[in-house]
Motif scaffolding. Structure first.
Motif, PDB file in Angstrom:
ATOM      1  N   THR A  25       0.813  -1.210   0.000  1.00  0.00           N
ATOM      2  CA  THR A  25       0.000   0.000   0.000  1.00  0.00           C
ATOM      3  C   THR A  25       0.853   1.268   0.000  1.00  0.00           C
ATOM      4  N   VAL A  26       0.297   2.269  -0.626  1.00  0.00           N
ATOM      5  CA  VAL A  26       0.837   3.628  -0.601  1.00  0.00           C
ATOM      6  C   VAL A  26      -0.341   4.508  -0.213  1.00  0.00           C
ATOM      7  N   GLY A  27      -0.216   5.199   0.900  1.00  0.00           N
ATOM      8  CA  GLY A  27      -1.331   6.027   1.356  1.00  0.00           C
ATOM      9  C   GLY A  27      -2.574   5.225   1.668  1.00  0.00           C
ATOM     10  N   GLY A  28      -2.385   3.973   2.104  1.00  0.00           N
ATOM     11  CA  GLY A  28      -3.510   3.132   2.493  1.00  0.00           C
ATOM     12  C   GLY A  28      -4.209   2.409   1.350  1.00  0.00           C
ATOM     13  N   VAL A  29      -3.701   2.554   0.126  1.00  0.00           N
ATOM     14  CA  VAL A  29      -4.324   1.909  -1.035  1.00  0.00           C
ATOM     15  C   VAL A  29      -3.268   1.037  -1.713  1.00  0.00           C
ATOM     16  N   SER A  30      -3.649  -0.204  -2.040  1.00  0.00           N
ATOM     17  CA  SER A  30      -2.698  -1.115  -2.688  1.00  0.00           C
ATOM     18  C   SER A  30      -2.282  -0.576  -4.052  1.00  0.00           C
ATOM     19  N   LEU A  31      -1.103  -1.009  -4.496  1.00  0.00           N
ATOM     20  CA  LEU A  31      -0.630  -0.594  -5.812  1.00  0.00           C
ATOM     21  C   LEU A  31      -1.622  -1.000  -6.903  1.00  0.00           C
TER      22      LEU A  31
ATOM     23  N   PRO B  19       2.643   4.152  -8.726  1.00  0.00           N
ATOM     24  CA  PRO B  19       1.489   4.450  -7.877  1.00  0.00           C
ATOM     25  C   PRO B  19       0.830   5.816  -8.077  1.00  0.00           C
ATOM     26  N   PHE B  20       1.424   6.703  -8.862  1.00  0.00           N
ATOM     27  CA  PHE B  20       0.875   8.051  -8.977  1.00  0.00           C
ATOM     28  C   PHE B  20       0.488   8.393 -10.412  1.00  0.00           C
ATOM     29  N   ILE B  21      -0.241   7.508 -11.054  1.00  0.00           N
ATOM     30  CA  ILE B  21      -0.676   7.709 -12.432  1.00  0.00           C
ATOM     31  C   ILE B  21      -1.826   8.723 -12.434  1.00  0.00           C
ATOM     32  N   ASP B  22      -1.657   9.771 -13.205  1.00  0.00           N
ATOM     33  CA  ASP B  22      -2.683  10.803 -13.320  1.00  0.00           C
ATOM     34  C   ASP B  22      -3.658  10.414 -14.431  1.00  0.00           C
ATOM     35  N   PRO B  23      -4.941  10.263 -14.112  1.00  0.00           N
ATOM     36  CA  PRO B  23      -5.917   9.910 -15.148  1.00  0.00           C
ATOM     37  C   PRO B  23      -5.905  10.888 -16.331  1.00  0.00           C
ATOM     38  N   ALA B  24      -5.598  12.151 -16.078  1.00  0.00           N
ATOM     39  CA  ALA B  24      -5.535  13.138 -17.167  1.00  0.00           C
ATOM     40  C   ALA B  24      -4.415  12.788 -18.142  1.00  0.00           C
ATOM     41  N   ASP B  25      -3.317  12.236 -17.641  1.00  0.00           N
ATOM     42  CA  ASP B  25      -2.232  11.807 -18.527  1.00  0.00           C
ATOM     43  C   ASP B  25      -2.667  10.630 -19.389  1.00  0.00           C
TER      44      ASP B  25
END
Length: 140
Positions: A33-39, A116-122
């Protein structure tokens, strides 16, 4: 979700997230998890939040990853053991997943759960570039 259409109708866009269970370097990596959410949960959420992605699939050989993927809203494609070893390529997993679909997509979005930090806008921007003909392939 896709509003751009051609004579053949709307272009189907799918995301496939390969996520095998046998990581030796970081056991259980895709469930960390990162920030409480699994990858895997983060990757699915990013793909689902993208306006231009119609369906999200996770290709996995692991029951816990499959469960987490379903809980996050993805469809699961069971990956055979022969495509889940240390030497197995992501490309082989993608090709297997495509072979399992009833209908082939016009565009495939390949997402790595380990980002873990994929931006939906990208994701939307990349799909738009392919749909418009600006690019055949977009890498990030």
């Amino acid at each position: 979700m896709i509003t751009l259409s051609s004579d053949a109708g709307p272009t189907r866009v799918i995301a496939i997230i390969p996520a095998r269970g046998g990581s030796k370097g970081v056991p259980g990596k895709n469930l960390k998890t990162v920030g409480g959410v699994s990858l895997i949960g983060r990757a699915v959420a990013s793909a689902q939040a993208a306006d231009r992605i119609d369906e999200v699939f996770v290709s996995t050989d692991d029951a816990a990853i499959a469960s987490a993927a379903r809980s996050a809203g993805a469809q699961v494609i069971d990956r055979p053991e022969s495509l889940a070893g240390d030497e197995s390529s992501s490309e082989a997993a993608l090709l297997h997943a495509l072979d399992q679909l009833d209908e082939q997509p016009g565009i495939l979005v390949f997402i790595q759960a380990t980002s873990p930090f994929i931006d939906p806008a990208d994701l939307d921007s990349a799909v738009s570039r392919v749909l418009s003909g600006e690019a055949d392939v977009v890498f990030a």
